[in-house]
Design a protein around this motif. Structure first.
Motif, PDB file in Angstrom:
ATOM      1  N   ARG A   9      70.912  98.873  61.297  1.00 51.37           N
ATOM      2  CA  ARG A   9      71.464  99.455  62.531  1.00 51.37           C
ATOM      3  C   ARG A   9      70.455  99.391  63.671  1.00 51.37           C
ATOM      4  N   ASN A  19      71.658 103.492  55.856  1.00 51.78           N
ATOM      5  CA  ASN A  19      71.578 103.245  57.311  1.00 51.78           C
ATOM      6  C   ASN A  19      70.839 101.953  57.642  1.00 51.78           C
ATOM      7  N   ASP A  67      75.468 101.493  54.028  1.00 52.06           N
ATOM      8  CA  ASP A  67      75.917 102.597  54.859  1.00 52.06           C
ATOM      9  C   ASP A  67      75.106 103.875  54.550  1.00 52.06           C
ATOM     10  N   GLU A  68      74.951 104.128  53.277  1.00 53.45           N
ATOM     11  CA  GLU A  68      74.213 105.324  52.817  1.00 53.45           C
ATOM     12  C   GLU A  68      72.753 105.288  53.302  1.00 53.45           C
ATOM     13  N   LYS A  70      74.426  95.859  63.470  1.00 50.63           N
ATOM     14  CA  LYS A  70      73.620  96.342  64.598  1.00 50.63           C
ATOM     15  C   LYS A  70      74.506  96.630  65.812  1.00 50.63           C
TER      16      LYS A  70
END
Length: 194
Positions: free
Chosen positions: A194, A191, A188-189, A170
């Motif tokens: 965050r 998301n 990551d792919e 975050k």
């Protein structure tokens, strides 16, 4: 001879290298034939708000296990009544896999709270418990010190928390070193966090 399965329960939100190191250590250095990483849909003792959907957490565990043949992802609790209690899961597994011998894997911190678990006496009567060390305060109940069903193993102590990882993501920190590559790639792919 029954196949020996170790059950390592967790929300795995996300699963990280600490989980992997411990699960693989148990597979390599115990009598277990497999270690099942059981993704729990909702721990009655945890807040649900920050949990990723069940299928996303299972996907991360599944991707991690692909490279480790002794580790298996399990979504067995997804279709069981909520909230999940370990006793119900164990009963379900015994019925579904009568040729398997299931052991519970837990940290010393969980062993301390074990007497608060639903039907803990029955669990202890029917299953072995493998306890790994944790850096934690307080004493383990005397009744568990030399119990014949409880095995204390010397495993690496990796103090990484999923909460820390979620917060770091975050904040935009690079957490790749704390996560197995396939898990980081999925986070990551998608998301996440965050």
């Amino acid at each position: 001879m029954k196949k020996k399965i170790g059950l390592f329960f967790g929300t795995f939100n996300p699963i990280h290298i600490g989980h992997l190191i411990l699960a693989n250590h148990l597979y390599q250095y115990s009598e277990l034939d497999e270690v099942w990483l059981v993704v729990t849909p909702h721990n009655p003792l945890k807040k649900k708000s920050s949990l990723l959907n069940n299928h996303h957490r299972f996907e991360m565990v599944w991707r991690l296990c692909e490279d480790f043949p002794g580790l298996k992802p399990s979504d067995i609790e997804f279709n069981l009544p909520q909230p999940n209690y370990t006793m119900y899961t164990l009963t379900h597994l015994e019925e579904k896999y009568p040729d398997y011998d299931f052991s519970l894997i837990m940290g010393e911190d969980n062993l301390k709270s074990f007497p608060k678990w639903k039907n803990y006496e029955i669990i202890l009567e029917r299953h072995n418990i493998i306890v790994y060390p944790r850096f934690s305060e307080g004493q383990v109940d005397e009744i568990f010190k030399d119990h014949p069903k409880i095995t204390h193993i010397d495993a690496p102590r990796i103090e990484i928390s999923s909460t820390f990882i979620r917060q770091a993501i975050k904040e935009g920190k690079d957490v790749r070193a704390l996560l197995p590559a396939p898990v980081w790639e999925y986070i990551d792919e998608m998301n996440f966090y965050r």
